[in-house]
Design a protein around this motif. Structure first.
Motif, PDB file in Angstrom:
ATOM      1  N   VAL A 147      19.798  20.841  39.177  1.00 54.92           N
ATOM      2  CA  VAL A 147      19.403  22.066  40.271  1.00 54.92           C
ATOM      3  C   VAL A 147      20.347  23.084  40.324  1.00 54.92           C
ATOM      4  CG1 VAL A 147      19.103  22.467  42.819  1.00 54.92           C
ATOM      5  CG2 VAL A 147      18.581  19.879  41.856  1.00 54.92           C
ATOM      6  N   PRO A 148      20.159  24.070  39.932  1.00 55.44           N
ATOM      7  CA  PRO A 148      20.891  25.231  39.709  1.00 55.44           C
ATOM      8  C   PRO A 148      22.278  25.477  40.632  1.00 55.44           C
ATOM      9  CG  PRO A 148      19.020  26.026  38.829  1.00 55.44           C
ATOM     10  CD  PRO A 148      18.845  24.699  39.564  1.00 55.44           C
ATOM     11  N   GLU A 149      21.700  25.594  42.090  1.00 56.94           N
ATOM     12  CA  GLU A 149      22.814  25.946  43.090  1.00 56.94           C
ATOM     13  C   GLU A 149      23.555  24.663  43.327  1.00 56.94           C
ATOM     14  OE1 GLU A 149      23.241  28.612  44.452  1.00 56.94           O
ATOM     15  OE2 GLU A 149      24.425  27.833  45.987  1.00 56.94           O
ATOM     16  N   VAL A 150      23.088  23.475  43.230  1.00 55.16           N
ATOM     17  CA  VAL A 150      24.067  22.367  43.345  1.00 55.16           C
ATOM     18  C   VAL A 150      25.208  22.392  42.237  1.00 55.16           C
ATOM     19  CG1 VAL A 150      24.092  19.818  43.237  1.00 55.16           C
ATOM     20  CG2 VAL A 150      22.287  20.754  44.422  1.00 55.16           C
ATOM     21  N   ALA A 151      24.600  22.695  40.832  1.00 50.93           N
ATOM     22  CA  ALA A 151      25.496  22.668  39.879  1.00 50.93           C
ATOM     23  C   ALA A 151      26.713  23.833  40.231  1.00 50.93           C
ATOM     24  CB  ALA A 151      24.807  23.116  38.583  1.00 50.93           C
ATOM     25  N   ALA A 152      26.259  24.863  40.479  1.00 51.50           N
ATOM     26  CA  ALA A 152      27.027  26.108  40.491  1.00 51.50           C
ATOM     27  C   ALA A 152      28.108  25.711  41.801  1.00 51.50           C
ATOM     28  CB  ALA A 152      26.438  27.522  41.007  1.00 51.50           C
ATOM     29  N   ARG A 153      27.759  25.149  42.900  1.00 48.12           N
ATOM     30  CA  ARG A 153      28.805  24.894  44.033  1.00 48.12           C
ATOM     31  C   ARG A 153      29.651  23.555  43.742  1.00 48.12           C
ATOM     32  NH1 ARG A 153      26.026  25.306  49.748  1.00 48.12           N
ATOM     33  NH2 ARG A 153      24.663  27.117  49.330  1.00 48.12           N
ATOM     34  N   ASN A 154      29.283  22.643  42.584  1.00 50.14           N
ATOM     35  CA  ASN A 154      30.112  21.511  42.238  1.00 50.14           C
ATOM     36  C   ASN A 154      31.091  22.281  41.146  1.00 50.14           C
ATOM     37  OD1 ASN A 154      30.399  19.045  40.163  1.00 50.14           O
ATOM     38  ND2 ASN A 154      30.388  18.716  42.402  1.00 50.14           N
ATOM     39  N   HIS A 155      30.672  23.338  40.512  1.00 53.45           N
ATOM     40  CA  HIS A 155      31.612  23.704  39.442  1.00 53.45           C
ATOM     41  C   HIS A 155      32.750  24.263  40.131  1.00 53.45           C
ATOM     42  CE1 HIS A 155      29.611  23.004  35.630  1.00 53.45           C
ATOM     43  NE2 HIS A 155      28.774  23.601  36.040  1.00 53.45           N
ATOM     44  N   VAL A 156      32.560  24.982  41.360  1.00 55.66           N
ATOM     45  CA  VAL A 156      33.619  25.697  42.119  1.00 55.66           C
ATOM     46  C   VAL A 156      34.749  24.767  42.660  1.00 55.66           C
ATOM     47  CG1 VAL A 156      33.919  26.862  44.428  1.00 55.66           C
ATOM     48  CG2 VAL A 156      32.156  27.695  43.068  1.00 55.66           C
ATOM     49  N   GLU A 157      34.148  23.785  43.138  1.00 52.10           N
ATOM     50  CA  GLU A 157      34.980  22.555  43.380  1.00 52.10           C
ATOM     51  C   GLU A 157      35.732  21.654  42.328  1.00 52.10           C
ATOM     52  OE1 GLU A 157      32.783  19.528  45.642  1.00 52.10           O
ATOM     53  OE2 GLU A 157      31.896  21.085  46.850  1.00 52.10           O
ATOM     54  N   THR A 158      35.057  21.621  41.261  1.00 48.45           N
ATOM     55  CA  THR A 158      35.671  20.807  40.060  1.00 48.45           C
ATOM     56  C   THR A 158      36.781  21.786  38.928  1.00 48.45           C
ATOM     57  OG1 THR A 158      33.584  20.676  39.004  1.00 48.45           O
ATOM     58  CG2 THR A 158      34.169  18.941  40.225  1.00 48.45           C
ATOM     59  N   ILE A 159      36.374  22.967  39.026  1.00 50.03           N
ATOM     60  CA  ILE A 159      37.135  23.735  37.866  1.00 50.03           C
ATOM     61  C   ILE A 159      38.421  23.689  37.851  1.00 50.03           C
ATOM     62  CG2 ILE A 159      36.777  26.001  38.725  1.00 50.03           C
ATOM     63  CD1 ILE A 159      35.676  25.998  35.370  1.00 50.03           C
ATOM     64  N   LEU A 160      39.097  23.696  39.014  1.00 52.86           N
ATOM     65  CA  LEU A 160      40.571  23.745  39.073  1.00 52.86           C
ATOM     66  C   LEU A 160      41.169  22.642  38.783  1.00 52.86           C
ATOM     67  CD1 LEU A 160      41.267  26.525  41.770  1.00 52.86           C
ATOM     68  CD2 LEU A 160      41.303  26.861  39.318  1.00 52.86           C
ATOM     69  N   PRO A 161      40.422  21.488  39.409  1.00 46.06           N
ATOM     70  CA  PRO A 161      41.093  20.051  38.890  1.00 46.06           C
ATOM     71  C   PRO A 161      40.967  19.796  37.637  1.00 46.06           C
ATOM     72  CG  PRO A 161      39.692  19.930  41.206  1.00 46.06           C
ATOM     73  CD  PRO A 161      39.488  21.440  40.553  1.00 46.06           C
ATOM     74  N   MET A 162      39.963  20.195  36.952  1.00 43.41           N
ATOM     75  CA  MET A 162      39.680  20.102  35.471  1.00 43.41           C
ATOM     76  C   MET A 162      40.900  20.592  34.607  1.00 43.41           C
ATOM     77  SD  MET A 162      37.278  17.798  34.734  1.00 43.41           S
ATOM     78  CE  MET A 162      37.880  16.998  36.461  1.00 43.41           C
ATOM     79  N   LEU A 163      41.257  21.874  35.218  1.00 45.95           N
ATOM     80  CA  LEU A 163      42.181  22.787  34.554  1.00 45.95           C
ATOM     81  C   LEU A 163      43.661  22.054  34.729  1.00 45.95           C
ATOM     82  CD1 LEU A 163      43.258  25.605  33.226  1.00 45.95           C
ATOM     83  CD2 LEU A 163      43.363  26.334  35.642  1.00 45.95           C
ATOM     84  N   ALA A 164      43.909  21.616  35.916  1.00 47.98           N
ATOM     85  CA  ALA A 164      45.097  20.938  35.910  1.00 47.98           C
ATOM     86  C   ALA A 164      45.191  19.809  35.142  1.00 47.98           C
ATOM     87  CB  ALA A 164      45.121  20.683  37.668  1.00 47.98           C
ATOM     88  N   ASP A 165      44.155  18.980  35.280  1.00 50.41           N
ATOM     89  CA  ASP A 165      44.038  17.870  34.408  1.00 50.41           C
ATOM     90  C   ASP A 165      44.438  18.021  32.999  1.00 50.41           C
ATOM     91  OD1 ASP A 165      43.722  16.010  36.392  1.00 50.41           O
ATOM     92  OD2 ASP A 165      41.442  15.349  35.449  1.00 50.41           O
TER      93      ASP A 165
END
Ligand code: KG4
Ligand code: ZN
Length: 357
Positions: free
Chosen positions: A46-64
């Motif tokens: 679901v495109p909107e679900v995907a985009a919202r979740n990327h907003v939440e996870t991109i910085l934790p993935m970067l930090a990791d």
């Protein structure tokens, strides 16, 4: 050269630190969050679900990814998927990459998602110059494309990866054919690896499923919609006779073989027509165990050509492959962080228009 890669085109949020030295690509870190569980109740992304979740996870993935790489300092470049994909999802990666490039003064390299899949072949794997021209098949949830790569990308100006497009699917992608038939069989999304697993040791010749003839399609074109319809009718019939559960393994094997027959017959034909020296297969479906087995069988026949798959961790969407494609391109250019082009970089849902030549 040190490259930070970012991938957020669909349902994987991924950041990777990669080094490109002496023509070798080595992954120092790879952090990926898969959203599969989030989309599973809907049977697809679901495109909107995907985009919202990327907003939440991109910085934790970067930090990791930075932690795993051992706080490696500032990268020479940031490579980011900017096309094709879900536009809201892509924008999260693109905006993050632009902000990092400005803060660090690193170059910015926009990457086509399919260039990323093709570059995955070269991560931690040496492919000799005499393996070219190579017929390269991209088989994922969204793409089935056959290319001819004339030279090793490290030797080509602009790190050109996609080479010449020989053909693609007229309708569903190969991964989509796996996913849609798997859904009809009651497997959770995405179903490719469930079919792969259920088919092991089962009979692939029990159910007859269509393989489109080359006379109906272009020589290097694919079509999977007929297979999907035929599988649906067969499943309904077996269900009405209460025979589906027992027949499932053989049905999975028969579906899988029909998909692979089509993929491989076109791939081998392209090798003959273009005198290719090797085959490369990339994308999520390249993780399929029967596909790997069949390539090994073909290569061991007299006159069989060598073949290459990415390491398993680089088959499905990941940021290491985006960093790798960026590394090949950066050898030539890359956008300066303060340039108008870098500031204007945006996400393109459809990518470039490609037509077979
Ligand atoms: O490359 P990818 O992660 O995403 C796209 O760019 O689309 O590919 C995902 C696709 C899905 O359709 C999934 O079912 C398929 O790859 N896949 C497989 C296997 N593992 C993943 N298909 C067949 N056999 C597998 N073992
Ligand atoms: Zn992909």
């Amino acid at each position: 050269m040190k490259i930070l890669g970012i991938e957020s085109s669909c349902d994987e949020c991924s950041v990777s630190w990669l080094e490109y030295t002496d023509s070798r690509l080595t992954t120092r870190s790879l952090s990926t969050f898969s959203q599969i569980e989030l989309h599973r109740p809907f049977g697809g992304v679901v495109p909107e679900v995907a985009a919202r979740n990327h907003v939440e996870t991109i910085l934790p993935m970067l930090a990791d990814a930075l932690r795993e790489a051992g706080s490696p300092g500032v990268p020479d470049a940031i490579a980011v998927t900017n096309r094709p994909g879900l536009v809201g999802a892509l924008l999260v990666g693109v905006c993050t990459a632009k902000a990092l490039a400005l803060a660090w003064g690193s170059k910015l390299v926009p990457v086509h998602h399919l260039d990323g899949h093709l570059a995955s072949l070269f991560i931690e794997q040496e492919i000799p110059a005499d393996a070219f021209p190579m017929v390269a098949l991209v088989v994922s949830g969204g793409h089935t494309h056959l290319y001819l790569l004339k030279e090793h990308p490290a030797r080509v100006s602009q790190g050109a990866l996609r080479g010449t497009l020989l053909g693609g699917s007229r309708d569903d992608a190969a991964g989509e054919a796996f996913d849609k038939t798997a859904k009809l069989l009651g497997f959770p999304y995405p179903g490719g690896h469930h079919i792969d697993r259920a088919a092991r040791g089962a009979r692939a010749d029990r159910f007859v499923l269509p393989r489109p003839q080359s006379t109906q399609l272009g020589e290097f074109e694919f079509s999977f919609s007929g297979l999907k319809t035929a599988a649906m009718q067969l499943i309904r019939k077996l269900e009405s006779h209460h025979e589906l559960e027992k027949a499932k393994p053989d049905l999975c094997a028969s579906i899988q073989e029909a998909i692979l027959d089509q993929l491989l017959s076109k791939t081998f034909r392209a090798v003959t027509v273009y005198g290719a020296k090797s085959i490369g297969i990339v994308g999520g479906v390249s993780a399929n165990s029967r596909l790997r087995e069949r390539l090994a069988q073909e290569a061991s026949r007299p006159g069989g050509v060598p073949y290459f798959f990415p390491h398993l961790r680089y088959c499905t969407d990941n940021a290491a492959m985006i960093a790798a494609a960026g590394a090949f391109r950066l050898a030539e250019d890359g956008l300066l962080p303060h340039s108008p082009e870098a500031l204007m970089l945006t996400a393109l849902p459809h990518g470039d228009v490609e037509r077979p030549r």
